[in-house]
Design a protein around this motif. Structure first.
Motif, short mmCIF file in Angstrom:
data_model
loop_
_atom_site.label_atom_id
_atom_site.label_comp_id
_atom_site.label_asym_id
_atom_site.label_seq_id
_atom_site.Cartn_x
_atom_site.Cartn_y
_atom_site.Cartn_z
N ILE A 93 1.33 -1.03 -0.06
CA ILE A 93 -0.08 -0.07 -0.26
C ILE A 93 0.72 1.43 0.03
O ILE A 93 0.50 2.27 -0.66
CB ILE A 93 -0.74 0.32 1.12
N LYS A 94 1.88 1.67 0.50
CA LYS A 94 2.41 2.39 0.78
C LYS A 94 3.20 2.91 -0.29
O LYS A 94 3.76 3.45 -0.64
CB LYS A 94 3.54 1.80 2.16
N ILE A 160 -9.79 -1.47 4.92
CA ILE A 160 -11.18 -2.32 4.27
C ILE A 160 -11.25 -1.35 4.23
O ILE A 160 -12.27 -0.16 2.45
CB ILE A 160 -12.17 -3.30 5.17
N LYS A 161 -12.76 0.06 5.35
CA LYS A 161 -13.19 0.92 4.91
C LYS A 161 -12.32 1.86 4.32
O LYS A 161 -13.04 3.00 3.30
CB LYS A 161 -13.51 1.65 6.27
N HIS A 162 -11.23 2.57 4.78
CA HIS A 162 -10.75 3.39 4.25
C HIS A 162 -10.87 2.58 2.68
O HIS A 162 -10.57 4.43 1.49
CB HIS A 162 -9.00 3.43 4.59
N VAL A 167 -12.43 4.25 -3.39
CA VAL A 167 -12.92 3.35 -4.78
C VAL A 167 -13.63 4.12 -4.69
O VAL A 167 -14.17 4.52 -5.81
CB VAL A 167 -12.84 2.16 -4.34
N ALA A 168 -14.79 4.71 -3.65
CA ALA A 168 -16.04 5.59 -4.26
C ALA A 168 -15.87 6.99 -5.16
O ALA A 168 -16.10 7.39 -5.82
CB ALA A 168 -16.84 5.96 -2.85
N THR A 191 -9.45 -0.65 -9.26
CA THR A 191 -8.61 -1.91 -9.29
C THR A 191 -7.70 -2.00 -8.77
O THR A 191 -8.46 -4.09 -7.66
CB THR A 191 -8.54 -1.77 -10.91
N SER A 192 -6.41 -1.34 -7.97
CA SER A 192 -5.76 -2.42 -7.34
C SER A 192 -6.62 -2.18 -5.51
O SER A 192 -6.31 -3.03 -5.62
CB SER A 192 -4.64 -1.30 -7.49
N GLN A 193 -7.55 -1.58 -5.30
CA GLN A 193 -8.08 -1.43 -4.28
C GLN A 193 -9.13 -2.04 -3.66
O GLN A 193 -8.75 -3.27 -2.79
CB GLN A 193 -7.82 -0.20 -3.71
N SER A 194 -9.87 -2.46 -5.33
CA SER A 194 -11.01 -3.36 -5.03
C SER A 194 -10.18 -4.80 -4.35
O SER A 194 -10.39 -5.84 -3.83
CB SER A 194 -11.49 -3.20 -6.79
N ALA A 195 -9.40 -5.07 -5.25
CA ALA A 195 -8.52 -6.24 -5.48
C ALA A 195 -8.05 -6.76 -3.55
O ALA A 195 -7.76 -7.65 -2.97
CB ALA A 195 -7.19 -6.51 -5.96
N GLU A 196 -7.52 -5.70 -3.17
CA GLU A 196 -6.71 -5.62 -1.63
C GLU A 196 -8.20 -5.50 -0.88
O GLU A 196 -7.37 -6.09 -0.04
CB GLU A 196 -6.33 -4.15 -1.54
N ILE A 197 -9.44 -4.61 -1.13
CA ILE A 197 -10.29 -5.26 -0.57
C ILE A 197 -11.30 -6.91 -0.47
O ILE A 197 -10.51 -7.24 0.72
CB ILE A 197 -11.50 -3.87 -0.81
N THR A 198 -10.67 -7.00 -0.86
CA THR A 198 -10.35 -8.55 -1.28
C THR A 198 -9.41 -9.87 -0.03
O THR A 198 -10.21 -10.25 0.32
CB THR A 198 -10.95 -9.17 -2.71
N ARG A 199 -8.55 -8.83 -0.41
CA ARG A 199 -7.75 -9.73 0.03
C ARG A 199 -7.74 -9.58 1.69
O ARG A 199 -7.08 -10.77 2.69
CB ARG A 199 -5.90 -8.95 -0.22
N MET A 200 -8.21 -8.46 1.87
CA MET A 200 -7.99 -8.27 3.44
C MET A 200 -9.32 -8.72 3.92
O MET A 200 -9.24 -9.00 5.46
CB MET A 200 -8.06 -6.42 3.39
#
Length: 206
Positions: A93-94, A160-162, A167-168, A191-200
């Motif tokens: 993320i960083k 996840i909330k962040h 994404v919004a 694209t990237s943060q939606s994938a990270e949400i699923t991962r988290m």
């Protein structure tokens, strides 16, 4: 003899006057063509300015502090997280968001718009209001005080909330923005943060 000279002189004078008339016509065209140059340059200038709009500015001004908070949370994970997977995710993320902060700051500078100062968690003073998914100061203090498995759960839940907030905001930029570069970044964020949400979410279940 005088009559012969007069007959020669009249056509010569007519030719001379015609030539002067042609020169005057060219001169008249010269200034007009010179004045037409700014008009032809105007669409070009307008086209340059039209490459971004207010939505692009708002996107960058809101996403910069949003990203900064995510990086701050990721920095905490380096020393407080227990799970190697959480530490790895935080590092990714960083790595992704630091360059995006620099890029968006450069856009704002180029657009002549203010760049949010470090430490500003909500650019409400810019007329944008609150940002989706941002943690409160109290939530950040709670995260700073957590360690081990408790930190991992708090970090994942909060991030996840962040990410959902990011994404919004990126979705709004895709719909209403004008800058091709900003819209491309917004698409990458979705694209990237939606994938990270699923991962988290999977990590939280573990």
């Amino acid at each position: 003899m005088k009559r012969a000279l007069a007959l020669v002189a009249v056509p010569a004078l007519a030719i001379s006057l015609a030539a002067c008339g042609d020169d005057g016509s060219d001169d008249a065209k010269g200034p007009m063509s010179g004045r037409s140059m700014p008009a032809s340059a105007s669409p070009s200038d307008g086209g340059s300015q039209a490459r971004h709009n207010d939505q692009d500015v708002m996107f960058a001004q809101m996403m910069i502090p949003h990203h900064r908070q995510a990086v701050e949370m990721a920095d905490l994970a380096a020393t407080r997280a227990a799970s190697p997977e959480v530490k790895q995710l935080a590092a990714e993320i960083k790595k992704a968001q630091d360059p995006e902060i620099e890029q968006m700051s450069a856009w704002l500078t180029g657009w002549g718009a203010p760049v949010p100062s470090p430490g500003v968690s909500d650019p409400g003073h810019m007329g944008h209001g609150g940002m989706e998914g941002m943690m409160t100061d109290e939530q950040m203090k709670d995260l700073e005080g957590a360690e081990g498995a408790a930190f991992d759960r708090a970090f994942l839940t909060m991030m996840i909330k962040h990410h959902e907030g990011a994404v919004a905001m990126a979705g709004t930029e895709q719909t209403s923005g004008r800058s091709p570069e900003a819209k491309k970044m917004a698409a990458d964020i979705v694209t990237s943060q939606s994938a990270e949400i699923t991962r988290m979410r999977k990590l939280l279940k573990q």
